[in-house]
Scaffold this motif. Sequence first.
Motif, PDB file in Angstrom:
ATOM      1  N   ARG A 141     -35.555 -16.784  58.748  1.00  0.00           N
ATOM      2  CA  ARG A 141     -36.333 -17.910  58.219  1.00  0.00           C
ATOM      3  C   ARG A 141     -36.201 -19.162  59.084  1.00  0.00           C
ATOM      4  O   ARG A 141     -37.004 -20.076  58.955  1.00  0.00           O
ATOM      5  N   HIS A 142     -35.143 -19.227  59.898  1.00  0.00           N
ATOM      6  CA  HIS A 142     -34.881 -20.445  60.674  1.00  0.00           C
ATOM      7  C   HIS A 142     -34.584 -20.107  62.133  1.00  0.00           C
ATOM      8  O   HIS A 142     -33.497 -20.403  62.644  1.00  0.00           O
ATOM      9  N   ARG A 183     -27.951 -16.031  49.079  1.00  0.00           N
ATOM     10  CA  ARG A 183     -28.498 -16.812  50.191  1.00  0.00           C
ATOM     11  C   ARG A 183     -28.235 -18.304  50.017  1.00  0.00           C
ATOM     12  O   ARG A 183     -28.143 -19.032  51.004  1.00  0.00           O
ATOM     13  N   THR A 184     -28.102 -18.782  48.780  1.00  0.00           N
ATOM     14  CA  THR A 184     -27.813 -20.205  48.573  1.00  0.00           C
ATOM     15  C   THR A 184     -26.465 -20.566  49.204  1.00  0.00           C
ATOM     16  O   THR A 184     -26.354 -21.545  49.953  1.00  0.00           O
ATOM     17  N   ALA A 237     -26.586 -20.151  53.074  1.00  0.00           N
ATOM     18  CA  ALA A 237     -27.366 -21.231  53.679  1.00  0.00           C
ATOM     19  C   ALA A 237     -26.562 -22.530  53.703  1.00  0.00           C
ATOM     20  O   ALA A 237     -26.606 -23.287  54.680  1.00  0.00           O
ATOM     21  N   ARG A 272     -28.788 -29.306  54.580  1.00  0.00           N
ATOM     22  CA  ARG A 272     -29.234 -28.214  53.692  1.00  0.00           C
ATOM     23  C   ARG A 272     -30.539 -27.657  54.237  1.00  0.00           C
ATOM     24  O   ARG A 272     -31.337 -28.396  54.798  1.00  0.00           O
ATOM     25  N   ILE A 273     -30.739 -26.368  54.059  1.00  0.00           N
ATOM     26  CA  ILE A 273     -31.962 -25.716  54.533  1.00  0.00           C
ATOM     27  C   ILE A 273     -32.582 -24.895  53.397  1.00  0.00           C
ATOM     28  O   ILE A 273     -31.892 -24.526  52.447  1.00  0.00           O
ATOM     29  N   ASP A 274     -33.849 -24.606  53.557  1.00  0.00           N
ATOM     30  CA  ASP A 274     -34.536 -23.718  52.605  1.00  0.00           C
ATOM     31  C   ASP A 274     -33.898 -22.325  52.702  1.00  0.00           C
ATOM     32  O   ASP A 274     -33.782 -21.764  53.790  1.00  0.00           O
ATOM     33  N   ALA A 275     -33.490 -21.787  51.556  1.00  0.00           N
ATOM     34  CA  ALA A 275     -32.840 -20.469  51.555  1.00  0.00           C
ATOM     35  C   ALA A 275     -33.774 -19.383  51.027  1.00  0.00           C
ATOM     36  O   ALA A 275     -33.355 -18.231  50.886  1.00  0.00           O
ATOM     37  N   GLY A 276     -35.007 -19.740  50.700  1.00  0.00           N
ATOM     38  CA  GLY A 276     -35.912 -18.733  50.137  1.00  0.00           C
ATOM     39  C   GLY A 276     -35.585 -18.406  48.688  1.00  0.00           C
ATOM     40  O   GLY A 276     -36.065 -17.408  48.149  1.00  0.00           O
ATOM     41  N   ALA A 330     -36.412 -22.160  42.761  1.00  0.00           N
ATOM     42  CA  ALA A 330     -35.750 -23.220  42.003  1.00  0.00           C
ATOM     43  C   ALA A 330     -35.346 -22.667  40.645  1.00  0.00           C
ATOM     44  O   ALA A 330     -36.053 -21.844  40.052  1.00  0.00           O
TER      45      ALA A 330
END
Length: 398
Positions: free
Chosen positions: A23-24, A270-271, A274, A282-286, A289
């Motif tokens: 993702r990154h 993944r939270t 990540a 902090r990054i988007d972990a997919g 919410a």
Amino acid sequence: MRHIALLGATGSIGRSTLDLISRHPDRYRASILASGSRVDALVALCVTHRPDHAVIADEAAFGALKAALASAGLPTRAHAGDDALCGLVAGDGCDTVVGAIVGAAGLRSTLAAAGAGKRLLLANKESVVMAGDLLRQAVQASGSELLPVDSEHNALFQCLPHPAAAPASSVRRLILTASGGPFRGRPREALARVTPAEACQHPNWSMGRKISVDSATLMNKGLEVIEAGWLFDVEVDRIEVVVHPQSIVHSLVDYVDGSMLAQLGNPDMRTAIAYGLAWPDRIDAGVAALDLVAASSLQFEAPDNEAFPALGLAFDAARQGVAATTVLNAANEVAVSAFLQGQIGFLRIADVIEGTLQHDVGAAGGDLAERLELDARARRMAADLVRKWPTEREGAVR
Ligand code: NAD
Ligand code: MG
């Protein structure tokens, strides 16, 4: 750009980490991928992620790995064995190490990463249980950044002050949440004949088989109590466990002023990974919410120590010290493996651990070699106890 050595790449934590790396691609690259024994699974990951190095633990598989990488047309170099892995982890080919090997097999590489001053995202809790003292020394000497990936410890890390300024005086308790596992609410008698497949059916998390059984016995929480003691320098009697079946509150810090801080989120590793990758960013972990209204109610209850005696064994071992926790971990690994192979019943897992802890298997010693010798002695003792039990009808699977 962070160059990541992913140890245990083919496992559950490994897969989640690779998802985040994909993702990154502007921030992370998998430069080293390591796994236990399945060459085909490791090579498949190499095809997708094109690391510089691939390491298989099983030395007999070196030739097969080398040939498979070459026939896939990859420039990735093949390596085999724990010494090769430790050398790569400590070398220039990575700045970040994700320690996600299962069991004591991850100890040497964990210490190698910590000793070399790498950022260490640690999922391999067994290495902390066996050698929290050695890990702490290595981190302090090298300045390594140790970021816990275990979701409870990641939650505590997020809820504690940074840098861990004065937790000793401001923190009253650390509270670890436990899902209760697939057998929550069942009485002890109902557990004698549960099967490995049932034990691996975790209600909230999808994990490897060993940690799934640990969750079913509650030994996972016991290992985590010991882990929290080392990671946050808190005595075991200030660590509590509360069963929280929804797995949304990942753990809590209770401060002396009456404030309690918790970290919440959907149960998705993944939270936590990540957080460790990006910290202090902090990054988007997919991860979706958390919908509090949909979650609606959060329950908390005391653990059932009679049905799940492993948790109490872990607390006792933690009070005794690192020799006892090393023995506890070794006996647990042997007993869980025997249970997964149908050699002993579910209730015998705790019996084997308790029986092993009652034997004098010697001192922990102050270095890695002595610790590994203690681990080996405890494994032999536990294996003897396993051999004793299959002949017994009650509680055995076959
Ligand atoms: P898993 O069984 O899915 O994967 C284990 C990985 O370790 C595989 O890649 C396997 O090839 C590798 N491996 C096994 N033996 C090895 C050896 N001798 N040398 C090198 N590699 C070896 O396990 P998992 O669920 O990903 O758990 C990994 C670790 O993370 C465990 O210590 C577990 O307690 C911890 N953990 C997992 C989760 C989770 O959600 N899965 C959560 C918290 C902590
Ligand atoms: Mg956990």
